[in-house]
Motif scaffolding. Structure first.
Motif, PDB file in Angstrom:
ATOM      1  N   SER A   1       8.003   1.008  -1.037  1.00  0.00           N
ATOM      2  CA  SER A   1       7.659   1.981  -0.003  1.00  0.00           C
ATOM      3  C   SER A   1       8.405   1.680   1.295  1.00  0.00           C
ATOM      4  O   SER A   1       9.065   0.647   1.438  1.00  0.00           O
ATOM      5  CB  SER A   1       6.152   1.943   0.260  1.00  0.00           C
ATOM      6  N   TRP A   2       8.254   2.591   2.260  1.00  0.00           N
ATOM      7  CA  TRP A   2       8.800   2.352   3.600  1.00  0.00           C
ATOM      8  C   TRP A   2       8.219   1.068   4.189  1.00  0.00           C
ATOM      9  O   TRP A   2       8.927   0.295   4.854  1.00  0.00           O
ATOM     10  CB  TRP A   2       8.486   3.540   4.506  1.00  0.00           C
ATOM     11  N   GLY A   3       6.937   0.858   3.969  1.00  0.00           N
ATOM     12  CA  GLY A   3       6.307  -0.350   4.495  1.00  0.00           C
ATOM     13  C   GLY A   3       6.899  -1.615   3.914  1.00  0.00           C
ATOM     14  O   GLY A   3       7.052  -2.623   4.618  1.00  0.00           O
ATOM     15  N   ASP A   4       7.251  -1.578   2.626  1.00  0.00           N
ATOM     16  CA  ASP A   4       7.866  -2.744   1.999  1.00  0.00           C
ATOM     17  C   ASP A   4       9.252  -3.025   2.581  1.00  0.00           C
ATOM     18  O   ASP A   4       9.652  -4.185   2.726  1.00  0.00           O
ATOM     19  CB  ASP A   4       7.946  -2.540   0.486  1.00  0.00           C
ATOM     20  N   LEU A   5       9.987  -1.953   2.910  1.00  0.00           N
ATOM     21  CA  LEU A   5      11.280  -2.138   3.573  1.00  0.00           C
ATOM     22  C   LEU A   5      11.087  -2.742   4.964  1.00  0.00           C
ATOM     23  O   LEU A   5      11.816  -3.655   5.374  1.00  0.00           O
ATOM     24  CB  LEU A   5      12.020  -0.805   3.665  1.00  0.00           C
ATOM     25  N   LEU A   6      10.094  -2.235   5.692  1.00  0.00           N
ATOM     26  CA  LEU A   6       9.848  -2.746   7.046  1.00  0.00           C
ATOM     27  C   LEU A   6       9.424  -4.215   7.037  1.00  0.00           C
ATOM     28  O   LEU A   6       9.667  -4.943   8.008  1.00  0.00           O
ATOM     29  CB  LEU A   6       8.785  -1.901   7.739  1.00  0.00           C
TER      30      LEU A   6
END
Length: 586
Positions: free
Chosen positions: A372-377
């Motif tokens: 997810s986007w959160g995992d990238l962040l």
């Protein structure tokens, strides 16, 4: 006669005091294990509760205990159904317009059910089953086209664009095909039996024995090797069998997943589930993966429920086992038959049980775990902060003296100008942090992790002949023959696959990560990489941009001809490059 004979045999076994594998397991585990345990009650030493989270890359199947038939409206083929919001669900209106491809998180859209027409073109599996389909896909030069066509076959007759816009991360999809042979050759109970007879299957590591009855979910794994006599005895006594990581045992499953992973850009995993008639093996739960349930044999009754709250929409982790009392009204209830497909996004609660008249074998293909986007962040923000600390003195300035006296939860309601200034300062620093964010480097690190997760590619016969894997070096007449890899400036080369390499600029240097030497067992090997001289990066990028076309070695943008040949030879030896013609004519 057959039914009566089976009943007589069971009675004879009871008279002789024969103990089944299940009863032996329960007796060995102690009398306490015979007690009915509800969710949250600890197991005694030696027992195992179903994990709240599946092992990485392995999808889980569901299991309900009621054997009620689905309502007629849930099984009408040839129409798209709309699921109404139910009390306790977090139903939202879908955003307008279909998404071009899987990726961005979305809220749920209406559930779809469709009757399939046999797909045509290279993706049709009617000739030669799934193995024939995979062979035909191998005729396509571009691995990205292979992946796109295989996914088209997976969700057919729904178009991939429609699937992405209406269902991906939004809503379940039911595809009724009326074609029991659609998945022929992918995996079968005969394959399951052959894998058990290979002697390589271990309880717990490769195989789980499970049951779910009267609201109690149990795992019955003994210690050691899963021998056929023991495994099938568990099955006869009503236990479900979950084969973990079937791609390690089945070449066809390996081939399927190795292509799909390039489509998703995320690890594609699988589990297979064999369930006896009239039983189920898993409690209701939701998963942290996008799940594609392919019904291979028999049939299974499924119920799917919307996430109950906003926090359960696209969750990072799978749920613990849920009770029937915790569920609302299902948004989809259906009996899957051989050839059918059921997709549901992560966060959708599900349970499946077998009807009394048939066993069920299905494979769940999964992807998008922690993608997810959160995992990238999680990778990006620490790197951005480190760069800001190095480059900007404002981040290194000390905190104001006395700030502990007016900041913190105890002071959160205080009207203090110092608090206002403190918060504004933090907000400004956080906003500036975006300027230091190494976005591309963080994406490369995500790609590096993905390549470590990847299955190795399955080569076509032609690819073997044109790669190091088919190079005819051998011992003959007392000495090695055909050993020299003679690449010249005129040799035409290309990447084996588009998605098998990734350049990463790291502190230790420029690294080229690749998948050709990965294991079929998840993370059995360490990440595979080559340290590349910086002057070679242009050549790697040139090979990527040229794919699927061949280029001459002389066209590589390296400094000298020796550099070009050295780089091409190194990549060929690692299975990364193939040649247009065999290097040695045999």
């Amino acid at each position: 006669m057959a039914a009566g004979g089976a009943e007589e045999q069971q009675q004879q076994r009871r008279r002789l005091g024969r103990l089944s594998a299940l009863s032996v397991y329960r007796r060995a585990a102690g009398a306490e294990r015979l007690e009915r345990r509800r969710r949250g009650t600890p197991l005694p030493a030696g027992g195992r509760r179903a994990k709240a989270r599946p092992r990485r890359g392995a999808a889980r199947g569901g299991g309900g205990h009621e054997l009620a038939a689905p309502p007629p409206s849930a099984a009408v083929p040839g129409r798209v159904e709309r699921a109404e919001a139910t009390p306790g669900s977090a139903e939202k209106k879908p955003p307008g317009g279909p998404a071009p491809s899987p990726g961005a998180p979305r809220v749920r859209a209406p559930v779809g059910s469709t009757e399939a027409k046999p797909p045509g073109g290279p993706a049709a599996s009617s000739v030669g089953g799934v193995p024939g389909l995979l062979r035909r896909l191998g005729l396509l030069e571009d691995s990205r086209r292979r992946a796109a066509e295989l996914f088209r076959w997976l969700v057919a007759p729904v178009e991939p664009g429609e699937f992405a816009g209406r269902h991906w991360e939004r809503a379940p999809l039911l595809v009724r095909r009326g074609d029991p042979g659609y998945y022929a050759g992918l995996f079968s109970t005969a394959d399951f039996d052959a894998i058990l007879r290979s002697g390589e299957v271990q309880f717990g590591t490769h195989l789980d024995v499970t049951s779910y009855a009267e609201g109690v979910r149990e795992t019955h794994n003994p210690v050691g090797r899963a021998l056929p006599a023991v495994v099938w005895d568990f099955y006869q006594n009503g236990c479900s069998l979950r084969l973990l990581n079937p791609q390690a045992f089945s070449a066809t499953v390996w081939h399927l997943l190795s292509i799909l992973q390039e489509y998703f850009g995320s690890m594609a995993g699988a589990n297979t589930y064999l369930t006896p008639p009239g039983t189920q093996g898993f409690a209701p739960h939701y998963d942290d993966i996008e799940a594609f349930v392919l019904q291979l044999e028999g049939k299974k009754h499924w119920r799917v429920y919307s996430p109950r709250t906003d926090t359960e929409v696209l969750p990072q982790f799978s749920s613990a086992n849920l009770t029937q009392a915790e569920l609302g009204k299902p948004v989809l209830e259906v009996v899957l038959e051989a050839g059918d497909l059921l997709y549901f996004p992560r966060g959708f609660i599900h349970q499946g049980d077998c009807l009394p008249d048939a066993h069920s074998l299905h494979i769940t293909v999964s992807s998008y775990q922690r993608n997810s986007w959160g995992d990238l962040l999680e990778k990006l923000l620490p790197a951005a902060l480190q760069m800001a600390l190095e480059d900007d003195v404002e981040y290194r300035q000390g905190l104001p003296m006395g700030y502990l006296g007016y900041m913190g939860v105890a002071n959160s309601d205080a009207a203090d100008t110092r608090r206002t200034a403190f918060v504004e300062k933090l907000q400004r620093l956080m906003k500036k942090l975006v300027d230091y964010a190494p976005i591309d480097a963080a994406v490369d690190q995500r790609a590096k992790s993905f390549l470590h997760d990847c299955l190795p590619p399955v080569l076509t016969q032609s690819e073997k002949q044109l790669s190091v894997y088919g190079f005819p070096a051998q011992w003959q007449d007392g000495s090695p023959r055909n050993v020299d890899i003679l690449i010249t400036k005129d040799t035409e080369v290309r990447l084996l696959r588009h998605g098998i390499i990734r350049l990463c600029n790291e502190e230790a240097g420029v690294m080229l990560y690749y998948t050709t030497e990965n294991s079929r067992v998840y993370h059995k090997e360490e990440p595979k990489y080559l340290e590349i001289d910086p002057e070679y990066t242009d050549s790697i990028e040139f090979l990527l941009s040229s794919y699927p076309n061949h280029v001459t070695v002389d066209a590589l943008p390296c400094g000298t001809l020796d550099d070009k040949i050295s780089l091409a030879t190194l990549l060929f030896e690692k299975g990364i490059l193939t040649t247009k013609k065999p290097l040695v004519q045999v």
